[in-house]
Write a protein that holds these residues in place. Structure first.
Motif, PDB file in Angstrom:
ATOM      1  N   GLU A 185     -12.172   2.934   8.296  1.00  0.00           N
ATOM      2  CA  GLU A 185     -11.040   3.738   8.766  1.00  0.00           C
ATOM      3  C   GLU A 185     -10.765   3.571  10.258  1.00  0.00           C
ATOM      4  OE1 GLU A 185     -10.128   8.469   8.868  1.00  0.00           O
ATOM      5  OE2 GLU A 185     -10.766   7.664   6.938  1.00  0.00           O
TER       6      GLU A 185
ATOM      7  N   ARG B 242     -15.737   2.964   0.732  1.00  0.00           N
ATOM      8  CA  ARG B 242     -15.629   1.718   1.501  1.00  0.00           C
ATOM      9  C   ARG B 242     -14.485   1.808   2.509  1.00  0.00           C
ATOM     10  NH1 ARG B 242     -13.923  -4.154  -0.895  1.00  0.00           N
ATOM     11  NH2 ARG B 242     -14.240  -5.358   1.026  1.00  0.00           N
ATOM     12  N   ALA B 243     -13.359   2.412   2.106  1.00  0.00           N
ATOM     13  CA  ALA B 243     -12.218   2.580   3.007  1.00  0.00           C
ATOM     14  C   ALA B 243     -12.575   3.469   4.190  1.00  0.00           C
ATOM     15  CB  ALA B 243     -11.037   3.170   2.244  1.00  0.00           C
TER      16      ALA B 243
ATOM     17  N   GLU C  44       0.830  -1.218   0.000  1.00  0.00           N
ATOM     18  CA  GLU C  44       0.000   0.000   0.000  1.00  0.00           C
ATOM     19  C   GLU C  44       0.855   1.256   0.000  1.00  0.00           C
ATOM     20  OE1 GLU C  44      -1.016   3.339   2.308  1.00  0.00           O
ATOM     21  OE2 GLU C  44      -0.603   1.572   3.551  1.00  0.00           O
TER      22      GLU C  44
ATOM     23  N   PRO D 231      -8.250   7.848   4.312  1.00  0.00           N
ATOM     24  CA  PRO D 231      -9.074   7.678   3.113  1.00  0.00           C
ATOM     25  C   PRO D 231      -9.870   8.929   2.758  1.00  0.00           C
ATOM     26  CG  PRO D 231      -9.237   5.735   4.499  1.00  0.00           C
ATOM     27  CD  PRO D 231      -8.457   6.749   5.281  1.00  0.00           C
TER      28      PRO D 231
ATOM     29  N   ALA E 281      -8.083   1.092  11.212  1.00  0.00           N
ATOM     30  CA  ALA E 281      -6.742   1.236  10.625  1.00  0.00           C
ATOM     31  C   ALA E 281      -5.697   1.734  11.612  1.00  0.00           C
ATOM     32  CB  ALA E 281      -6.806   2.161   9.419  1.00  0.00           C
TER      33      ALA E 281
ATOM     34  N   LEU F 274      -7.571  -0.143   0.363  1.00  0.00           N
ATOM     35  CA  LEU F 274      -8.645   0.450  -0.439  1.00  0.00           C
ATOM     36  C   LEU F 274      -8.420   1.946  -0.644  1.00  0.00           C
ATOM     37  CD1 LEU F 274     -11.742  -1.325   1.134  1.00  0.00           C
ATOM     38  CD2 LEU F 274     -11.011  -1.523  -1.253  1.00  0.00           C
ATOM     39  N   SER F 275      -7.866   2.597   0.366  1.00  0.00           N
ATOM     40  CA  SER F 275      -7.571   4.022   0.242  1.00  0.00           C
ATOM     41  C   SER F 275      -6.548   4.261  -0.864  1.00  0.00           C
ATOM     42  CB  SER F 275      -7.040   4.556   1.578  1.00  0.00           C
ATOM     43  OG  SER F 275      -6.788   5.941   1.501  1.00  0.00           O
TER      44      SER F 275
ATOM     45  N   ALA G 282      -8.580  -1.169   4.946  1.00  0.00           N
ATOM     46  CA  ALA G 282      -8.883   0.261   4.843  1.00  0.00           C
ATOM     47  C   ALA G 282      -7.746   1.009   4.155  1.00  0.00           C
ATOM     48  CB  ALA G 282      -9.133   0.841   6.230  1.00  0.00           C
ATOM     49  N   ARG G 283      -6.505   0.690   4.539  1.00  0.00           N
ATOM     50  CA  ARG G 283      -5.350   1.347   3.927  1.00  0.00           C
ATOM     51  C   ARG G 283      -5.214   0.963   2.451  1.00  0.00           C
ATOM     52  NH1 ARG G 283      -0.944   2.977   7.473  1.00  0.00           N
ATOM     53  NH2 ARG G 283      -1.571   2.920   9.651  1.00  0.00           N
TER      54      ARG G 283
ATOM     55  N   VAL H 181      -4.933  -5.062  -1.393  1.00  0.00           N
ATOM     56  CA  VAL H 181      -6.348  -5.298  -1.102  1.00  0.00           C
ATOM     57  C   VAL H 181      -6.655  -6.794  -1.084  1.00  0.00           C
ATOM     58  CG1 VAL H 181      -8.693  -5.009  -2.022  1.00  0.00           C
ATOM     59  CG2 VAL H 181      -7.132  -3.053  -1.922  1.00  0.00           C
TER      60      VAL H 181
END
Length: 203
Positions: A101, A96-97, A35, A113, A104, A75-76, A72-73, A59
């Motif tokens: 959050e 979604r992220a 990420e 995000p 995270a 997807l961000s 979360a990270r 992801v």
């Protein structure tokens, strides 16, 4: 690598992240490094195809592990890269992220995000929502004492105001971002503020 990213030494951060990925064996750590690699490559705007691959692997690994914080990270980053390359699924990924959050752990405001969502909205020309979100983030960041992220937020607000044709406001935010970047030792963000100021004056 994270420190180098904030200090503007993004190429050095990239070298360290590649070393970390080569050494990381634990799946959660690998997903996190993937990420960070994606985000750094995207900021550099040099290899968006590689950035996209890192986000997808991050992801996929997070979903396999059923780890909402890592997801979360990931997807961000996926949404951020997607926003730069024009992927229509960028905003849904970021939304979604944002929903994940809280899992995270601590994130600098510039890593959240919601920050990436504001940037993507700006790239898409949705300037009203982008300006509102960046303004909210700036207020929350100032109240939370996250001084390192204030320059990033102010600089992006300057850019958003420029794009919205409010050039006086853009200059004020660029001045604010430049001063904050100088105070916190972030030459990359200081350059961003100067570039925005020059762009406004040129126009």
């Amino acid at each position: 690598a994270r420190m180098h990213t904030f200090q503007g030494s993004r190429r050095r951060a990239l070298v360290l992240l590649r070393e970390a990925l080569a050494e990381a064996e634990e799946p959660r750590l690998r997903a996190t490094v993937e990420e960070r690699l994606a985000s750094t490559l995207t900021v550099l705007r040099e290899d968006l195809r590689e950035a996209w691959e890192h986000t997808r692997r991050s992801v996929q690994e997070a979903e396999r592990l059923d780890d909402p914080g890592v997801l979360a990270r990931g997807l961000s980053a996926l949404g951020f890269v997607g926003g730069v390359v024009g992927d229509p699924e960028a905003v849904p990924a970021l939304e979604r992220a944002i929903g994940l959050e809280e899992h995270a752990g601590y994130l600098f405001a510039a890593e959240r995000p919601s920050f990436n969502l504001a940037a993507v909205l700006m790239y898409r020309g949705e300037l009203g929502p982008a300006r509102e979100l960046f303004t909210l983030l700036y207020r929350e960041t100032a109240e939370g004492g996250d001084e390192g992220s204030l320059a990033w937020t102010a600089d992006n607000l300057a850019n958003a105001e420029f794009l919205a044709d409010d050039w006086d406001s853009a200059l004020r935010w660029a001045r604010e971002g430049g001063e904050l970047a100088a105070q916190t030792g972030q030459p990359g963000q200081h350059a961003y503020a100067k570039a925005t100021t020059a762009l406004v004056h040129a126009c």
